[in-house]
Each structure stands twice: as structure tokens, then as C-alpha cells.
Design a protein around this motif. Structure first.
Motif, PDB file in Angstrom:
ATOM      1  N   GLU A 115     -95.466  83.265  37.150  1.00  0.00           N
ATOM      2  CA  GLU A 115     -94.616  82.333  37.903  1.00  0.00           C
ATOM      3  C   GLU A 115     -93.757  83.079  38.913  1.00  0.00           C
ATOM      4  N   ASP A 116     -93.268  84.255  38.535  1.00  0.00           N
ATOM      5  CA  ASP A 116     -92.443  85.052  39.432  1.00  0.00           C
ATOM      6  C   ASP A 116     -93.250  85.515  40.642  1.00  0.00           C
ATOM      7  N   VAL A 117     -94.456  86.010  40.410  1.00  0.00           N
ATOM      8  CA  VAL A 117     -95.314  86.466  41.509  1.00  0.00           C
ATOM      9  C   VAL A 117     -95.692  85.296  42.406  1.00  0.00           C
ATOM     10  N   ARG A 118     -95.992  84.162  41.805  1.00  0.00           N
ATOM     11  CA  ARG A 118     -96.337  82.971  42.592  1.00  0.00           C
ATOM     12  C   ARG A 118     -95.176  82.551  43.491  1.00  0.00           C
ATOM     13  N   GLY A 119     -93.979  82.592  42.979  1.00  0.00           N
ATOM     14  CA  GLY A 119     -92.808  82.243  43.785  1.00  0.00           C
ATOM     15  C   GLY A 119     -92.584  83.218  44.921  1.00  0.00           C
ATOM     16  N   ARG A 120     -92.792  84.518  44.673  1.00  0.00           N
ATOM     17  CA  ARG A 120     -92.658  85.509  45.739  1.00  0.00           C
ATOM     18  C   ARG A 120     -93.706  85.298  46.824  1.00  0.00           C
ATOM     19  N   GLN A 121     -94.933  85.037  46.395  1.00  0.00           N
ATOM     20  CA  GLN A 121     -95.995  84.805  47.378  1.00  0.00           C
ATOM     21  C   GLN A 121     -95.701  83.575  48.217  1.00  0.00           C
ATOM     22  N   ARG A 122     -95.188  82.541  47.592  1.00  0.00           N
ATOM     23  CA  ARG A 122     -94.857  81.309  48.313  1.00  0.00           C
ATOM     24  C   ARG A 122     -93.776  81.569  49.360  1.00  0.00           C
ATOM     25  N   ARG A 123     -92.730  82.303  48.982  1.00  0.00           N
ATOM     26  CA  ARG A 123     -91.668  82.632  49.945  1.00  0.00           C
ATOM     27  C   ARG A 123     -92.195  83.459  51.101  1.00  0.00           C
ATOM     28  N   TYR A 124     -93.078  84.410  50.815  1.00  0.00           N
ATOM     29  CA  TYR A 124     -93.621  85.262  51.868  1.00  0.00           C
ATOM     30  C   TYR A 124     -94.504  84.463  52.824  1.00  0.00           C
ATOM     31  N   VAL A 125     -95.335  83.589  52.284  1.00  0.00           N
ATOM     32  CA  VAL A 125     -96.213  82.771  53.135  1.00  0.00           C
ATOM     33  C   VAL A 125     -95.383  81.846  54.018  1.00  0.00           C
ATOM     34  N   ILE A 126     -94.343  81.255  53.472  1.00  0.00           N
ATOM     35  CA  ILE A 126     -93.478  80.385  54.278  1.00  0.00           C
ATOM     36  C   ILE A 126     -92.818  81.182  55.395  1.00  0.00           C
ATOM     37  N   SER A 127     -92.374  82.402  55.088  1.00  0.00           N
ATOM     38  CA  SER A 127     -91.765  83.248  56.120  1.00  0.00           C
ATOM     39  C   SER A 127     -92.764  83.588  57.218  1.00  0.00           C
ATOM     40  N   MET A 128     -93.989  83.853  56.849  1.00  0.00           N
ATOM     41  CA  MET A 128     -95.000  84.187  57.858  1.00  0.00           C
ATOM     42  C   MET A 128     -95.405  82.957  58.685  1.00  0.00           C
ATOM     43  N   LEU A 129     -95.356  81.775  58.083  1.00  0.00           N
ATOM     44  CA  LEU A 129     -95.612  80.559  58.863  1.00  0.00           C
ATOM     45  C   LEU A 129     -94.497  80.342  59.888  1.00  0.00           C
ATOM     46  N   ILE A 130     -93.273  80.618  59.502  1.00  0.00           N
ATOM     47  CA  ILE A 130     -92.152  80.511  60.451  1.00  0.00           C
ATOM     48  C   ILE A 130     -92.326  81.544  61.561  1.00  0.00           C
ATOM     49  N   ARG A 131     -92.786  82.748  61.218  1.00  0.00           N
ATOM     50  CA  ARG A 131     -93.021  83.783  62.229  1.00  0.00           C
ATOM     51  C   ARG A 131     -94.101  83.337  63.206  1.00  0.00           C
ATOM     52  N   THR A 132     -95.173  82.749  62.702  1.00  0.00           N
ATOM     53  CA  THR A 132     -96.240  82.254  63.576  1.00  0.00           C
ATOM     54  C   THR A 132     -95.720  81.176  64.518  1.00  0.00           C
ATOM     55  N   ALA A 133     -94.884  80.298  63.990  1.00  0.00           N
ATOM     56  CA  ALA A 133     -94.295  79.256  64.838  1.00  0.00           C
ATOM     57  C   ALA A 133     -93.412  79.874  65.915  1.00  0.00           C
ATOM     58  N   CYS A 134     -92.686  80.947  65.569  1.00  0.00           N
ATOM     59  CA  CYS A 134     -91.849  81.621  66.572  1.00  0.00           C
ATOM     60  C   CYS A 134     -92.697  82.247  67.676  1.00  0.00           C
ATOM     61  N   VAL A 135     -93.805  82.871  67.319  1.00  0.00           N
ATOM     62  CA  VAL A 135     -94.683  83.468  68.333  1.00  0.00           C
ATOM     63  C   VAL A 135     -95.261  82.386  69.233  1.00  0.00           C
ATOM     64  N   LEU A 136     -95.725  81.293  68.643  1.00  0.00           N
ATOM     65  CA  LEU A 136     -96.275  80.195  69.446  1.00  0.00           C
ATOM     66  C   LEU A 136     -95.201  79.589  70.354  1.00  0.00           C
ATOM     67  N   LEU A 137     -93.995  79.458  69.840  1.00  0.00           N
ATOM     68  CA  LEU A 137     -92.889  78.940  70.642  1.00  0.00           C
ATOM     69  C   LEU A 137     -92.588  79.870  71.815  1.00  0.00           C
ATOM     70  N   ALA A 138     -92.650  81.170  71.578  1.00  0.00           N
ATOM     71  CA  ALA A 138     -92.418  82.136  72.653  1.00  0.00           C
ATOM     72  C   ALA A 138     -93.491  82.040  73.725  1.00  0.00           C
ATOM     73  N   VAL A 139     -94.728  81.849  73.321  1.00  0.00           N
ATOM     74  CA  VAL A 139     -95.830  81.728  74.299  1.00  0.00           C
ATOM     75  C   VAL A 139     -95.676  80.447  75.113  1.00  0.00           C
ATOM     76  N   VAL A 140     -95.341  79.345  74.445  1.00  0.00           N
ATOM     77  CA  VAL A 140     -95.229  78.061  75.143  1.00  0.00           C
ATOM     78  C   VAL A 140     -94.029  78.057  76.099  1.00  0.00           C
ATOM     79  N   LEU A 141     -92.929  78.650  75.692  1.00  0.00           N
ATOM     80  CA  LEU A 141     -91.704  78.597  76.502  1.00  0.00           C
ATOM     81  C   LEU A 141     -91.538  79.781  77.451  1.00  0.00           C
ATOM     82  N   TRP A 142     -92.525  80.653  77.572  1.00  0.00           N
ATOM     83  CA  TRP A 142     -92.367  81.841  78.391  1.00  0.00           C
ATOM     84  C   TRP A 142     -92.054  81.509  79.854  1.00  0.00           C
ATOM     85  N   ASN A 143     -92.735  80.542  80.422  1.00  0.00           N
ATOM     86  CA  ASN A 143     -92.504  80.175  81.816  1.00  0.00           C
ATOM     87  C   ASN A 143     -91.521  79.023  81.971  1.00  0.00           C
ATOM     88  N   VAL A 144     -91.049  78.449  80.883  1.00  0.00           N
ATOM     89  CA  VAL A 144     -90.141  77.312  80.957  1.00  0.00           C
ATOM     90  C   VAL A 144     -88.694  77.777  80.768  1.00  0.00           C
TER      91      VAL A 144
END
Length: 122
Positions: free
Chosen positions: A22-51
Motif C-alpha cells: 500500500e505504501d509503494v502504491r501510494g508513492r507511485q500514485r503521487r509520482y504519476v500525478i506529479s509527472m502528469l502535472i509536469r506534462t501539462a506544464c510543458v504543453l501549456l508552455a508550448v501553447v502559450l509561447w507566442n501568446v
């Protein structure tokens, strides 16, 4: 005693830690959520680069710094083991119900003379 069905709530009666899986599963879940937020930040940077370049730089900065914090959070470790209850820790200031002539306060002799006698006034 009746048989338990899968709908009954399960109550923990001990202070045991969560299981390692359960502990490992919770850590993996937190890490995956953090990486999804990172992906959203990269996509946001690409979309807003010229705006809006300032927002794009902020999103890109967050995307660069987020993996460091995600790893620190994921490797934070298991929760602390539950300690023993402090029901037997009695501070010296706690008045005890000892009876006539008792010293109280966990055996402290505050304001008492030798052998628990009241001090005499001179």
C-alpha cells in the motif's frame, strides 16, 4: 457469530503501519500525478509561447523544477511507527490523590520540610 460480507466496514484496532505494498502504491500514485502535472506544464508552455511568453516561461520553469520535488515527495519514506501511549508519563506538577500527609505532585516535596513535615515558621 455470523459470516462477514464484503460490504462491512473494516476497522483497525491496532496502531500498525500500512502494508509495504500500500505504501509503494501510494508513492507511485503521487509520482504519476506529479509527472502528469509536469506534462501539462510543458504543453501549456508550448501553447502559450507566442501568446503570453511570461506565463510560458513560468510553466516551463515549473516543468523543470517539478521532477526534483516529485522524487523528494515520492521518497519521503513510510509514516512513523506508532509510539506507545503516554498515559503513564506523569509530570511532577500533577497533583496526586495520596491522602492525608501525602506529598502529591509525583512525590515532589514542594514547601515541605524534611520527611514531609510542614516547615516551621521562626
Amino acid at each position: 457469530m455470523g459470516r462477514s460480507t464484503g460490504d462491512d466496514p473494516v476497522f483497525r484496532i491496532t496502531g500498525a503501519r500500512t502494508s509495504l505494498s500500500e505504501d509503494v502504491r501510494g508513492r507511485q500514485r503521487r509520482y504519476v500525478i506529479s509527472m502528469l502535472i509536469r506534462t501539462a506544464c510543458v504543453l501549456l508552455a508550448v501553447v502559450l509561447w507566442n501568446v503570453q511568453r511570461y506565463v510560458a516561461f513560468g510553466a516551463l520553469g515549473a516543468a523543470v523544477l517539478l521532477p526534483y520535488f516529485a522524487v523528494i515527495i515520492a521518497n519521503a519514506g513510510r509514516e512513523r511507527a506508532p509510539g506507545l501511549p503516554s498515559t503513564f508519563d506523569i509530570s511532577p506538577e500533577t497533583p496526586l490523590m495520596i491522602g492525608p500527609g501525602g506529598t502529591g505532585g509525583g512525590g515532589a516535596t514542594r514547601g515541605m520540610g524534611p520527611a514531609g513535615e510542614q516547615p516551621t515558621e521562626s
